[in-house]
Motif scaffolding. Structure first.
Motif, mmCIF file in Angstrom:
data_model
loop_
_atom_site.group_PDB
_atom_site.id
_atom_site.type_symbol
_atom_site.label_atom_id
_atom_site.label_comp_id
_atom_site.label_asym_id
_atom_site.label_seq_id
_atom_site.Cartn_x
_atom_site.Cartn_y
_atom_site.Cartn_z
ATOM 1 N N ASP A 157 0.835 -1.207 0.000
ATOM 2 C CA ASP A 157 0.000 0.000 0.000
ATOM 3 C C ASP A 157 0.866 1.252 0.000
ATOM 4 O O ASP A 157 0.546 2.251 -0.645
ATOM 5 N N VAL A 158 1.964 1.198 0.784
ATOM 6 C CA VAL A 158 2.894 2.330 0.895
ATOM 7 C C VAL A 158 4.303 1.791 0.701
ATOM 8 O O VAL A 158 4.671 0.757 1.269
ATOM 9 N N LEU A 159 5.078 2.486 -0.116
ATOM 10 C CA LEU A 159 6.478 2.117 -0.328
ATOM 11 C C LEU A 159 7.350 3.317 0.004
ATOM 12 O O LEU A 159 7.047 4.437 -0.416
ATOM 13 N N MET A 160 8.427 3.095 0.770
ATOM 14 C CA MET A 160 9.380 4.168 1.047
ATOM 15 C C MET A 160 10.744 3.774 0.497
ATOM 16 O O MET A 160 11.310 2.755 0.895
ATOM 17 N N SER A 161 11.240 4.547 -0.446
ATOM 18 C CA SER A 161 12.591 4.353 -0.979
ATOM 19 C C SER A 161 13.540 5.272 -0.232
ATOM 20 O O SER A 161 13.187 6.391 0.132
ATOM 21 N N SER A 162 14.753 4.793 -0.003
ATOM 22 C CA SER A 162 15.764 5.591 0.678
ATOM 23 C C SER A 162 16.963 5.782 -0.234
ATOM 24 O O SER A 162 17.491 4.804 -0.766
ATOM 25 N N MET A 163 17.350 7.013 -0.405
ATOM 26 C CA MET A 163 18.515 7.429 -1.187
ATOM 27 C C MET A 163 18.195 7.512 -2.675
ATOM 28 O O MET A 163 17.401 6.739 -3.199
ATOM 29 N N ALA A 164 18.862 8.452 -3.318
ATOM 30 C CA ALA A 164 18.576 8.743 -4.725
ATOM 31 C C ALA A 164 18.896 7.569 -5.633
ATOM 32 O O ALA A 164 18.270 7.397 -6.677
ATOM 33 N N ASP A 165 19.871 6.716 -5.232
ATOM 34 C CA ASP A 165 20.234 5.608 -6.111
ATOM 35 C C ASP A 165 19.187 4.502 -6.125
ATOM 36 O O ASP A 165 19.280 3.570 -6.928
ATOM 37 N N VAL A 166 18.183 4.589 -5.256
ATOM 38 C CA VAL A 166 17.005 3.721 -5.363
ATOM 39 C C VAL A 166 15.818 4.504 -5.905
ATOM 40 O O VAL A 166 15.029 3.996 -6.702
ATOM 41 N N THR A 167 15.707 5.753 -5.487
ATOM 42 C CA THR A 167 14.555 6.563 -5.881
ATOM 43 C C THR A 167 14.471 6.738 -7.401
ATOM 44 O O THR A 167 13.391 6.649 -7.990
ATOM 45 N N LEU A 168 15.609 6.977 -8.058
ATOM 46 C CA LEU A 168 15.579 7.187 -9.508
ATOM 47 C C LEU A 168 15.147 5.929 -10.270
ATOM 48 O O LEU A 168 14.200 5.997 -11.074
ATOM 49 N N PRO A 169 15.765 4.760 -10.061
ATOM 50 C CA PRO A 169 15.273 3.580 -10.789
ATOM 51 C C PRO A 169 13.853 3.194 -10.394
ATOM 52 O O PRO A 169 13.112 2.655 -11.224
ATOM 53 N N ALA A 218 12.269 12.417 -10.665
ATOM 54 C CA ALA A 218 11.968 11.323 -9.747
ATOM 55 C C ALA A 218 11.355 11.844 -8.451
ATOM 56 O O ALA A 218 10.327 11.330 -7.982
ATOM 57 N N TYR A 219 11.966 12.864 -7.851
ATOM 58 C CA TYR A 219 11.430 13.389 -6.594
ATOM 59 C C TYR A 219 10.065 14.043 -6.792
ATOM 60 O O TYR A 219 9.188 13.944 -5.931
ATOM 61 N N ARG A 220 9.883 14.689 -7.909
ATOM 62 C CA ARG A 220 8.587 15.317 -8.174
ATOM 63 C C ARG A 220 7.512 14.279 -8.490
ATOM 64 O O ARG A 220 6.313 14.575 -8.416
ATOM 65 N N SER A 221 7.921 13.044 -8.816
ATOM 66 C CA SER A 221 6.962 11.983 -9.113
ATOM 67 C C SER A 221 6.409 11.327 -7.857
ATOM 68 O O SER A 221 5.344 10.684 -7.892
ATOM 69 N N ALA A 222 7.119 11.426 -6.750
ATOM 70 C CA ALA A 222 6.698 10.772 -5.513
ATOM 71 C C ALA A 222 5.494 11.486 -4.904
ATOM 72 O O ALA A 222 5.292 12.686 -5.111
ATOM 73 N N ASP A 223 4.700 10.743 -4.133
ATOM 74 C CA ASP A 223 3.572 11.352 -3.427
ATOM 75 C C ASP A 223 4.058 12.250 -2.304
ATOM 76 O O ASP A 223 3.492 13.316 -2.054
ATOM 77 N N VAL A 224 5.103 11.803 -1.603
ATOM 78 C CA VAL A 224 5.678 12.563 -0.490
ATOM 79 C C VAL A 224 7.189 12.454 -0.588
ATOM 80 O O VAL A 224 7.729 11.385 -0.901
ATOM 81 N N CYS A 225 7.889 13.547 -0.331
ATOM 82 C CA CYS A 225 9.338 13.520 -0.173
ATOM 83 C C CYS A 225 9.641 13.687 1.316
ATOM 84 O O CYS A 225 9.205 14.658 1.944
ATOM 85 N N HIS A 239 16.770 23.078 -5.187
ATOM 86 C CA HIS A 239 17.561 22.489 -6.269
ATOM 87 C C HIS A 239 16.776 21.523 -7.149
ATOM 88 O O HIS A 239 17.186 21.261 -8.280
ATOM 89 N N TYR A 240 15.655 20.998 -6.634
ATOM 90 C CA TYR A 240 14.914 19.996 -7.400
ATOM 91 C C TYR A 240 13.439 20.347 -7.562
ATOM 92 O O TYR A 240 12.662 19.517 -8.005
ATOM 93 N N ASP A 241 13.086 21.570 -7.196
ATOM 94 C CA ASP A 241 11.749 22.112 -7.479
ATOM 95 C C ASP A 241 10.629 21.238 -6.905
ATOM 96 O O ASP A 241 9.551 21.131 -7.505
ATOM 97 N N VAL A 242 10.865 20.606 -5.772
ATOM 98 C CA VAL A 242 9.819 19.804 -5.127
ATOM 99 C C VAL A 242 8.827 20.744 -4.448
ATOM 100 O O VAL A 242 9.218 21.717 -3.789
#
Length: 450
Positions: A157-169, A218-225, A239-242
């Motif tokens: 239902d909820v997924l949390m990715s940690s670090m940009a090297d997981v968030t981007l893929p 990638a960060y702008r695609s997430a529901d929450v940062c 820097h990433y317009d979130v």
């Protein structure tokens, strides 16, 4: 706890001077409002002031969401410790929180059993990803099918990715799975100064620009940062317009009971009678070269320096110590799973980092009863340490500033003891009980959002 930062007060001139060795920077440097959870009651005297909870406690309770925490591996860093601490606490409360690793390796792997985590099903694809250089575009591409397989099989239902090297893929995997993306709420957790990391990884601007564009998407695609400090949150905005409305801040949780228990356990390494300690990966970010230079300025031949950790700079740091005539007084015990036994016996803990996301080990040192001298780098340390109240903040990237802070406490043992006593109280604000509760609030809020 949810805290709201005012739109006012942009820039360091708006932060109230706190005296001492170094006047801390404004944190965050910008004035964009973001919601902060889990900074603890100490935040009232720190960078933020409490404004009450934004969660609607009057609505009927919903079924608990299933949560998947995704990490590249269990290397010995703050993101890994946070995921392990949060999962252990929430699972102990009967919550459905699972851990997914893209690769079964890392210093913390021995702390969990194979039943505590899941891996992608395809062994050939995992092997292919391992052949790619770490943090490379090739590895990111190889991880996309691994993440797609995890999403299909686990269907959280909820997924949390940690670090940009997981968030981007992961963002790219979701792009290929629109149905799963609609069914899963995604929290992208950032625990470092991503801008600096990318600048160092891609010094050529022509290569860096497309990477930055992908990270921004990638960060702008997430529901929450989710950021681990106000500075990291501000960096996502600047820097990433979130959208700041989609940013939450939760500090790293620290297992205070485990730290205190470890502080009184027998030592597993040989230590000198008196020493200053630094703990962290032996890498450029951590600034141990600066700490060795600062140590060389101390006129105390009975004092040694212990650098706990492993990493690519170890040989260069040993050579630096030898060149300064300190080869026998600078010690490298390697990675230690529970460094609190060493921290509790040190005269001073010093964080010499050039940049951070939070500074997890600062809280561990505080909880161990060790006085702290830390750099006021971007980002995090100034959100933990209040200048002259529970520690010493010094200017970053300066061995002279580090030496001055260390001398201040070495020459004033009563002040060091006073700061250490107050630091024990400050550490309570980051207890795993408090922070894990904020994480669960975030998971439930995110899953219930439209």
């Amino acid at each position: 706890m949810v805290l709201l930062r005012s739109e006012k007060g942009r820039g360091p001139s708006h932060r109230k001077p706190r005296g001492g060795t170094h006047e801390a920077r404004s944190t965050p440097p910008g004035g964009t409002p973001v919601l902060l959870l889990g900074l603890g009651p100490g935040a009232e005297s720190g960078p933020c002031a409490s404004q009450g909870s934004s969660l609607n406690r009057t609505t009927p309770p919903l079924p608990d969401p299933s949560v998947l925490l995704v990490l590249p591996d269990l290397s010995g860093g703050g993101a890994e410790r946070t995921s392990l601490n949060v999962r252990q606490k929430l699972c102990g409360q009967g919550r459905n929180v699972r851990l997914a690793l893209l690769e079964a390796r890392g210093e913390y792997l021995d702390l969990v059993s194979p039943d505590d985590y899941v891996l992608p099903s395809s062994r050939p694809l995992r092997g292919l990803a391992r052949l790619c250089p770490p943090d490379s575009p090739q590895r990111a591409l190889a991880q996309i099918p691994l993440l797609m397989g995890l999403l299909r099989r686990e269907a959280p239902d909820v997924l949390m990715s940690s670090m940009a090297d997981v968030t981007l893929p992961l963002a790219l995997a979701f792009a290929w799975m629109p149905g799963r993306r609609r069914a899963t709420r995604w929290i992208a957790r950032e625990g470092n100064n991503t801008r600096v990391v990318i600048e160092r990884a891609f010094p050529n601007p022509r290569l860096r620009r497309p990477v930055e564009k992908l990270i921004r998407w990638a960060y702008r695609s997430a529901d929450v940062c989710l950021a681990i400090s106000p500075g990291v949150a501000q960096g996502l905005v600047d820097h990433y317009d979130v959208d700041p409305k989609r940013i939450r801040i939760i500090a790293n949780p620290v297992d205070l009971e485990g730290v205190r228990a470890g502080a009184v356990t027998p030592l597993t390494v040989n230590l000198p009678p008196r020493f200053i300690v630094g703990v962290g990966r032996l890498a450029y970010q951590k600034g141990f070269d600066l700490l060795i230079d600062a140590f060389s300025q101390l006129d105390d031949p009975g004092l040694d320096l212990v650098l706990v950790g492993s990493g690519p700079e170890e040989a260069a740091l040993k050579a630096r110590a030898e060149a300064l005539g300190l080869g026998k007084r600078v010690h490298f015990p390697g990675f230690v799973e529970h460094p609190s036994a060493i921290l509790a016996r040190a005269e001073i803990f010093c964080l010499s980092s050039r940049w951070e996301g939070f500074g997890h080990v600062i809280v561990e040192a505080m909880a161990s009863g060790c006085p702290v001298v830390v750099t006021d780098c971007e980002y995090g340390p100034a959100d933990i340490v209040q200048q002259g109240e529970n520690g010493i903040l010094v200017a970053p990237d300066s061995s002279d500033a580090l030496a001055a802070g260390l001398k201040q406490l070495l020459l004033r043992p009563d002040e060091a003891k006073r700061l250490a006593t107050r630091a024990l109280v400050r550490a309570e604000d980051f207890s795993v009980d408090t922070i894990a509760a904020s994480y669960w609030d975030l998971f439930a809020e995110t899953e219930a959002s439209p």
